[in-house]
Design an enzyme around this catalytic site. Structure first.
Site, mmCIF file in Angstrom:
data_model
loop_
_atom_site.group_PDB
_atom_site.id
_atom_site.type_symbol
_atom_site.label_atom_id
_atom_site.label_comp_id
_atom_site.label_asym_id
_atom_site.label_seq_id
_atom_site.Cartn_x
_atom_site.Cartn_y
_atom_site.Cartn_z
ATOM 1 N N HIS A 118 0.859 -1.188 0.000
ATOM 2 C CA HIS A 118 0.000 0.000 0.000
ATOM 3 C C HIS A 118 0.889 1.231 0.000
ATOM 4 C CE1 HIS A 118 -4.226 1.304 0.458
ATOM 5 N NE2 HIS A 118 -3.667 2.430 0.858
ATOM 6 N N ASP B 169 -13.658 2.936 7.034
ATOM 7 C CA ASP B 169 -12.729 3.658 6.153
ATOM 8 C C ASP B 169 -13.434 4.091 4.873
ATOM 9 O OD1 ASP B 169 -10.048 4.671 5.475
ATOM 10 O OD2 ASP B 169 -10.188 3.224 3.849
ATOM 11 N N ARG C 259 -12.690 12.625 4.460
ATOM 12 C CA ARG C 259 -11.397 13.313 4.619
ATOM 13 C C ARG C 259 -10.979 13.977 3.323
ATOM 14 N NH1 ARG C 259 -7.783 8.781 5.520
ATOM 15 N NH2 ARG C 259 -6.078 10.241 5.689
ATOM 16 N N SER D 139 -6.419 4.454 8.336
ATOM 17 C CA SER D 139 -7.060 4.200 7.043
ATOM 18 C C SER D 139 -6.370 3.054 6.308
ATOM 19 C CB SER D 139 -7.005 5.491 6.209
ATOM 20 O OG SER D 139 -7.297 5.234 4.871
ATOM 21 N N LYS E 289 -7.571 -1.392 6.398
ATOM 22 C CA LYS E 289 -7.842 -2.101 5.130
ATOM 23 C C LYS E 289 -6.924 -3.313 5.008
ATOM 24 C CE LYS E 289 -7.470 1.580 2.251
ATOM 25 N NZ LYS E 289 -7.704 2.890 2.837
#
Ligand code: URA
Length: 427
Positions: A80, A159, A166, A181, A185
């Site tokens: 990520h 999220d 956001r 966040s 995930k």
């Protein structure tokens, strides 16, 4: 729950208890706390930060807002990125890792702040679905080895809501909010190993290497404490990754890379991130061997074929034309060297052209974007084209002006920052 005292406590710089965080996040995920109160709390967190214990409680609550995938066999891994301009590594890495026998159940996001989003890029492919159910995710990972899809009402639903909120309330660049966040995930995916690409620089949420280091260590700590082998690379976002930034144009550049070509920085970073995962899962003895294996798979065309299968399984028609807005060249008004890029401003320019959202409900123009024709540190002649812009009137003129302002040409050369600054393996 009365959310107001919790918001007030964080507004006044007091730490929240795990129970208060659980009540607030749980209430928000269930729809009992409205967006405006969540937005107020997000801004208070942005301004006052969170302790390590508060951040851990936030991650836990966001994770527990939904289900967690569990797997019968196989080795599940993921990467990520904390976000940047032109960062398309996910599109290449997911199928590449699948070709090496790993399984990649990748939950990604849409554009966030000035940063592009993997799902927006993939949705420029006509028909592509990024809203797979838990069962569809499981089936596709087992059959094809990789999936790239969004958070759902089942997986990381807190999220799903907070991310979109956001994006449009200027509350993105916060270490606890980014940590929660990303990590909720990734933990929901039921992974064995995770590599994080933590960006620093003018186009990143973390503007200094020190901030990126703090964020990387926070996320590595959360991952490792939850039993996921987690490492991070701190990488450069003082210029876009690769040459192309936008949505459809980034699919094009990813396809180039999947054909064994494409820009050198994009390929190098993709291989380095993938190598981390092959080594921590003991598929290869060391990073060099892992990079060689990944490079060979990329050059063989296997990863391209896997990407095509993944896209087709998610309804995407890769052969169908993708939109591309008309071209405009932005020229240097003086000679010298390209010494600085306000990369975040390039991201906002793409958003202003319709490539990203200013409100949650905005629809995107997938065909806008830009191609950087000169890299940081390279010499430039007066009148030379610096950027190819893909834009529609009447916005193109303002976009050309913004790009001129975002690129600094100076007399003395500079040495650009290294693509990979640091590897973080401990909290
Ligand atoms: N990517 C995410 O998923 N969340 C963030 O907050 C930033 C990048």
């Amino acid at each position: 729950v009365n959310p107001v005292p919790i918001i007030a406590r964080k507004r006044d710089g007091q730490p929240l208890s795990a129970e208060q965080i659980a009540e607030f996040i749980g209430g928000y995920a269930r729809g009992e706390i409205p967006d405006y109160q969540m937005a107020a709390l997000a801004m208070a967190i942005y301004l006052n930060g969170m302790t390590t214990a508060e951040t851990a409680a936030l991650v836990q609550e966001m994770l527990h807002s939904g289900a967690r995938l569990s797997w019968d066999g196989g080795i599940q891994v993921d990467k990520h990125s904390t976000g940047g301009i032109g960062d398309k590594t996910s599109l290449i890495l997911a199928p590449l890792l699948a070709c090496c026998g790993l399984q990649v159940p990748m939950l990604s996001g849409r554009g966030l702040g000035a940063s592009g989003g993997t799902l927006d890029k993939l949705e420029s492919i006509p028909g592509f679905r990024a809203d797979l159910s838990l069962e569809e995710i499981r089936r596709q990972v087992e059959q094809i080895g990789c999936v790239i899809t969004g958070t759902t009402a089942e997986l990381a639903p807190a999220d799903r809501k907070l991310y979109a909120l956001r994006d449009v309330t200027a509350t993105v660049p916060s270490i606890p909010l980014i940590t929660a966040s990303i990590m909720c995930k990734k933990l929901a995916e039921g992974l064995r190993a995770l590599v994080l690409d933590v960006k620093w620089g003018s186009g990143a949420f973390m503007k200094s290497p020190d901030q990126a280091d703090t964020l990387a260590r926070a996320m590595v700590g959360v991952g490792q404490s939850m039993g996921v082998a987690t490492t991070a690379l701190i990488t450069d976002m003082n210029q876009p990754l690769g040459r192309l930034a936008g949505n459809a144009v980034e699919v094009d550049e990813s396809l180039d890379c999947l054909r064994g070509a494409g820009p050198a920085d994009l390929r190098r970073l993709t291989l380095a991130l993938g190598a981390e995962l092959l080594v921590v899962t003991a598929q290869e003895p060391h990073l060099q061997a892992a990079e060689q294996r990944l490079a060979a798979v990329l050059d063989s065309g296997q990863a391209l074929e896997r990407f095509e299968r993944m896209v087709a399984a998610q309804g995407g028609q890769l052969a169908a034309p993708r939109p591309r807005a008309p071209e405009h060249l932005v020229h240097a008004d003086r000679g010298g060297y390209l010494t600085a890029i306000d990369t975040e401003a390039l991201g906002w320019t793409i958003i202003d052209l319709g490539g990203g959202r200013r409100r949650i409900e905005d629809r995107l123009d997938f065909g806008v974007g830009l191609e950087l024709l000169v890299r940081l540190g390279e010499p430039v002649e007066a009148g030379q084209p610096l950027v190819r812009l893909f834009a529609r009137s009447p916005h193109a003129v303002q976009a050309e002006r913004s790009i001129q302002q975002a690129l600094v040409v100076s007399e003395s050369p500079i040495v650009p920052p290294p693509l990979i600054a640091q590897r973080i393996a401990t909290p």
